[in-house]
Design an enzyme around this catalytic site. Structure first.
Site, PDB file in Angstrom:
ATOM      1  N   ASP A  67      -2.521   2.116   4.960  1.00 60.69           N
ATOM      2  CA  ASP A  67      -1.470   1.301   4.880  1.00 60.69           C
ATOM      3  C   ASP A  67      -1.256   2.279   2.921  1.00 60.69           C
ATOM      4  O   ASP A  67      -0.803   1.853   2.164  1.00 60.69           O
ATOM      5  CB  ASP A  67      -2.072  -0.146   4.451  1.00 60.69           C
ATOM      6  N   HIS A  68      -2.317   3.271   3.218  1.00 64.13           N
ATOM      7  CA  HIS A  68      -3.020   3.451   2.067  1.00 64.13           C
ATOM      8  C   HIS A  68      -2.695   5.092   1.918  1.00 64.13           C
ATOM      9  O   HIS A  68      -2.257   5.361   0.593  1.00 64.13           O
ATOM     10  CB  HIS A  68      -3.899   3.502   0.637  1.00 64.13           C
ATOM     11  N   HIS A 140     -16.105  -1.933  -0.079  1.00 66.77           N
ATOM     12  CA  HIS A 140     -15.244  -1.969   1.240  1.00 66.77           C
ATOM     13  C   HIS A 140     -15.121  -1.899   2.688  1.00 66.77           C
ATOM     14  O   HIS A 140     -16.733  -0.722   2.698  1.00 66.77           O
ATOM     15  CB  HIS A 140     -13.483  -0.827   0.958  1.00 66.77           C
ATOM     16  N   HIS A 269      -1.992  -5.500  -3.841  1.00 64.39           N
ATOM     17  CA  HIS A 269      -2.251  -5.865  -2.463  1.00 64.39           C
ATOM     18  C   HIS A 269      -2.011  -7.297  -2.077  1.00 64.39           C
ATOM     19  O   HIS A 269      -3.334  -8.036  -1.175  1.00 64.39           O
ATOM     20  CB  HIS A 269      -3.702  -5.161  -2.279  1.00 64.39           C
TER      21      HIS A 269
END
Length: 307
Positions: A67-68, A140, A269
């Site tokens: 998604d990035h 993360h 986000h």
């Protein structure tokens, strides 16, 4: 200096929020745009804005979750067709170079401009006479970086009337003094710039974080920032869920902004579980801790004024 949100959602595209991409518009400062992440359909989002892809000078990737980065190959390819011929530099975690090379090679995409890819580690990753960019690892599921963009202090306002009183007429000498240069006049007098300039203007600081749990490096990167962009995938009270999925809550983002003495916090986000009617509640949660909190929306722009 302006922040323009092209995508503000988490995980996958939604009707109201596309996936992550943020433009730092430095049009007055250097005639350029810096892009942070390029989720799927970033180039489609750009079509609805005044941003010109040929102006994109640098792209900073926070981490390699889809998604990035899924919008990156298409954006790079289209930039060639849209007249972009100036060099683009991409910064990102280890693996970004292979991702780009494979995507462009398999699709037989030829770029008409130079492309440089820098796989980063922690520390200062870019520096010139205008800006310094520092990267630090966040917490993360895969390596995810936050970026701290620091503008160098600017010379103060030129005291033109004072120069005229000293017998200096407008022209090249004014420009030299404005640039901080010491000037020797024809009559032998030496003009020191600090006597003919007002107080220097403090450079601005922007912090843009990738996906992360609540962590110390987020606070370090955000210290004294004029504008902090922090993910808020979950709402207050869902700290355990946020921790399990390597994300943050509205409350945690606000706590970072408070501890770091930021001027403004912007939440992004945002999970699609929260519809438009609940966005104000997310902001209110953050404002309980840090009053100067905002929430990002696709196509929303924020101006970052001089200090």
């Amino acid at each position: 200096m302006d922040i323009f949100f092209l995508g503000t959602g988490a995980g996958m595209p939604a009707k109201l929020r596309n996936v992550t991409s943020i433009a730092l518009k430095l049009l007055e400062e250097r005639g350029a745009v810096w892009l942070f992440d390029a989720g799927e359909a970033t180039q489609h989002q750009i079509l609805h804005t005044s941003i010109k892809p040929r102006r994109i000078e640098k792209i900073f990737i926070t981490h390699l979750h889809g998604d990035h980065i899924y919008g990156l190959p298409g954006l790079l390819s289209s930039r060639s067709f849209q007249g972009g011929d100036s060099e683009v530099t991409i910064y990102g975690p280890k693996g970004i170079k292979e991702y780009i090379q494979v995507s462009l090679s398999i699709s037989q995409t030829y770029l008409k401009y130079p492309l440089s890819v820098v796989e980063i580690t922690e520390g200062v990753i870019f520096e010139d006479n205008q800006f310094t960019v520092e990267a630090r690892l966040l917490e993360h599921g895969i390596p995810s970086y936050g970026y701290r963009i620091v503008e160098r202090d600017r010379p103060g306002t030129l005291l033109a009337e004072k120069l005229k009183e000293a017998g200096v007429q407008p022209g090249p000498i004014f420009r030299q003094i404005k640039n901080g240069e010491t000037v020797t006049l024809e009559d032998g007098r030496v003009i020191e710039p600090d006597k003919f300039l007002g107080p220097s203007q403090k450079g601005r600081i922007v912090t843009i974080l990738g996906d992360t749990r609540f962590c110390e490096n987020a606070r370090v990167l955000a210290q004294d920032a004029d504008f902090l962009i922090h993910e808020a995938t979950f709402s207050k009270g869902e700290e355990e869920l946020a921790f399990d999925y390597f994300h943050s809550t509205t409350y945690q983002a606000a706590e970072i902004a408070k501890q770091a003495n930021c001027r403004c916090l912007c939440l992004t986000h945002i999970s699609s579980r929260y519809d438009r009617n609940t966005w104000s509640e997310l902001v209110n949660e953050a404002q309980e801790v840090f009053p100067h909190s905002e929430i990002a929306e696709d196509f929303k722009e924020f101006h970052i004024p001089l200090r």
